[in-house]
Design an enzyme around this catalytic site. Sequence first.
Site, PDB file in Angstrom:
ATOM      1  N   SER A  46      74.322  70.215  39.588  1.00  0.00           N
ATOM      2  CA  SER A  46      75.185  69.166  40.131  1.00  0.00           C
ATOM      3  C   SER A  46      76.668  69.502  39.969  1.00  0.00           C
ATOM      4  O   SER A  46      77.519  68.661  40.222  1.00  0.00           O
ATOM      5  CB  SER A  46      74.880  67.831  39.447  1.00  0.00           C
ATOM      6  OG  SER A  46      75.020  67.955  38.047  1.00  0.00           O
ATOM      7  N   ARG A  91      81.888  64.659  52.887  1.00  0.00           N
ATOM      8  CA  ARG A  91      81.997  63.543  51.934  1.00  0.00           C
ATOM      9  C   ARG A  91      82.725  63.987  50.660  1.00  0.00           C
ATOM     10  O   ARG A  91      82.457  65.045  50.111  1.00  0.00           O
ATOM     11  CB  ARG A  91      80.593  63.048  51.573  1.00  0.00           C
ATOM     12  CG  ARG A  91      80.564  61.844  50.596  1.00  0.00           C
ATOM     13  CD  ARG A  91      80.337  62.268  49.178  1.00  0.00           C
ATOM     14  NE  ARG A  91      80.114  61.127  48.276  1.00  0.00           N
ATOM     15  CZ  ARG A  91      80.036  61.233  46.958  1.00  0.00           C
ATOM     16  NH1 ARG A  91      80.146  62.396  46.369  1.00  0.00           N
ATOM     17  NH2 ARG A  91      79.838  60.168  46.206  1.00  0.00           N
ATOM     18  N   THR A 134      82.500  68.606  40.033  1.00  0.00           N
ATOM     19  CA  THR A 134      81.147  68.272  40.509  1.00  0.00           C
ATOM     20  C   THR A 134      80.865  68.901  41.872  1.00  0.00           C
ATOM     21  O   THR A 134      81.802  69.218  42.617  1.00  0.00           O
ATOM     22  CB  THR A 134      81.010  66.740  40.634  1.00  0.00           C
ATOM     23  OG1 THR A 134      79.656  66.381  40.883  1.00  0.00           O
ATOM     24  CG2 THR A 134      81.858  66.182  41.756  1.00  0.00           C
ATOM     25  N   THR A 157      81.438  59.068  35.963  1.00  0.00           N
ATOM     26  CA  THR A 157      80.324  59.785  36.587  1.00  0.00           C
ATOM     27  C   THR A 157      79.418  58.757  37.251  1.00  0.00           C
ATOM     28  O   THR A 157      79.504  57.568  36.978  1.00  0.00           O
ATOM     29  CB  THR A 157      79.563  60.629  35.543  1.00  0.00           C
ATOM     30  OG1 THR A 157      78.527  61.365  36.210  1.00  0.00           O
ATOM     31  CG2 THR A 157      78.945  59.777  34.451  1.00  0.00           C
ATOM     32  N   GLY A 158      78.576  59.241  38.137  1.00  0.00           N
ATOM     33  CA  GLY A 158      77.665  58.333  38.830  1.00  0.00           C
ATOM     34  C   GLY A 158      78.075  58.155  40.285  1.00  0.00           C
ATOM     35  O   GLY A 158      78.761  59.001  40.859  1.00  0.00           O
ATOM     36  N   THR A 171      78.265  64.601  37.064  1.00  0.00           N
ATOM     37  CA  THR A 171      79.568  65.278  37.035  1.00  0.00           C
ATOM     38  C   THR A 171      79.902  65.627  35.601  1.00  0.00           C
ATOM     39  O   THR A 171      79.588  64.846  34.706  1.00  0.00           O
ATOM     40  CB  THR A 171      80.641  64.288  37.568  1.00  0.00           C
ATOM     41  OG1 THR A 171      80.376  64.044  38.935  1.00  0.00           O
ATOM     42  CG2 THR A 171      82.052  64.812  37.401  1.00  0.00           C
TER      43      THR A 171
HETATM   44  N1  ASP Z   1      80.608  60.903  40.817  1.00  0.00           N
HETATM   45  C1  ASP Z   1      80.009  62.009  41.509  1.00  0.00           C
HETATM   46  C2  ASP Z   1      80.122  61.784  42.983  1.00  0.00           C
HETATM   47  O1  ASP Z   1      79.971  60.679  43.438  1.00  0.00           O
HETATM   48  C3  ASP Z   1      78.584  62.250  41.154  1.00  0.00           C
HETATM   49  C4  ASP Z   1      78.181  61.971  39.720  1.00  0.00           C
HETATM   50  O2  ASP Z   1      78.991  61.996  38.831  1.00  0.00           O
HETATM   51  O3  ASP Z   1      77.038  61.690  39.441  1.00  0.00           O
HETATM   52  O4  ASP Z   1      80.313  62.750  43.690  1.00  0.00           O
END
Ligand code: ASP
Length: 341
Positions: free
Chosen positions: A95, A225, A215, A248-249, A197
Amino acid sequence: MSNRRSFLRKSALAGALTLLGVGVWRRNESRANHKSNDPTGSIFNDSTPTVALSTWRFGLKANAEAWSVLSKGGKSLDAVEAGVRVVEADPQERSVGYGGRPDRDGHVTLDACIMDELGNAGSVAFLQHIMHPVSVARAIMERTPHIMLCGSGALEFALKEGFKKQNLLTPESEAEWRRWLKDARYTPVVNIENHDTIGMLVRDTEGRISGACTTSGMAWKMHGRVGDSPLIGAGLYVDGQVGASTATGHGEEVIRIAGSHLVVELMRQGRTAEEACREAVNRAHAMFVRRGRDLRDTQIGFLAMRADGQAGAFALRNGFSYARTLDGGDTQLLNSPFLLP
Ligand code: ASP
């Protein structure tokens, strides 16, 4: 300088104690300020704590690398860059960086940013073919009058700066993408498994705090995107007088509340790091509910550090972990408290 000497002395002593099988964790725990209601621990009483925090399990190796910079008296900015580069270069981490899962068209596109305690910031979004977007972000910060470059312009800049062009799509990630294509009907999905991330916050021996965030974003996203991670104020924010935060997320949800900036502002108003993260998660959750969205497959998590080194995290759901290394070099992987079961 005296801080640095004392850090080096403490690190050497910690190494010796570890060799002797004596845990340094207890020493740090007993120094902690237990008046704080931060269950993930506080180091508020120590006037010059050196701290490294980073998201998820891969934060363990990032912290180890950052610590090797700090233990030589290095700056927090160098430590965060070195720390997250380890994860960017690891093809097993699917990721972030090299080996990251591609977008729905099979392209690995990367987002990253970096920021120091003075407000110097650099960011790169939708970058392809370069293994270390965080270092491109730092080069943008240090060698251009801008903060953010994207796409082909960012790639052109990186190549001019001497970064090497390479294929970031590993056979494993390509195979996973081809499997996804078979039944996904080319529709981007958000779920808890397909992203993560590395966000990292470090306070060095001189009390300087810096952050970095990098990330490959959400797997199978639409081409072009960009998530929260390269956005100063969303995926990362640092104010040397107040503190720092990283996220993150589900990036869209973090962007909607300008998450990391919000966390720093809440700390400015007196919240502990965890309280600030919790309030930001509450805000995102309320907005999600107001929009009538299904939360089942969504996760967001914030990690924060106050300028004095006090640290905390909070997530929407169970499962967000972070690595914390404290003065002395002892590291723990901690589970973040969360809002929803
Ligand atoms: N925040 C990151 C994104 O939306 C992904 C992640 O951290 O899980 O690209």
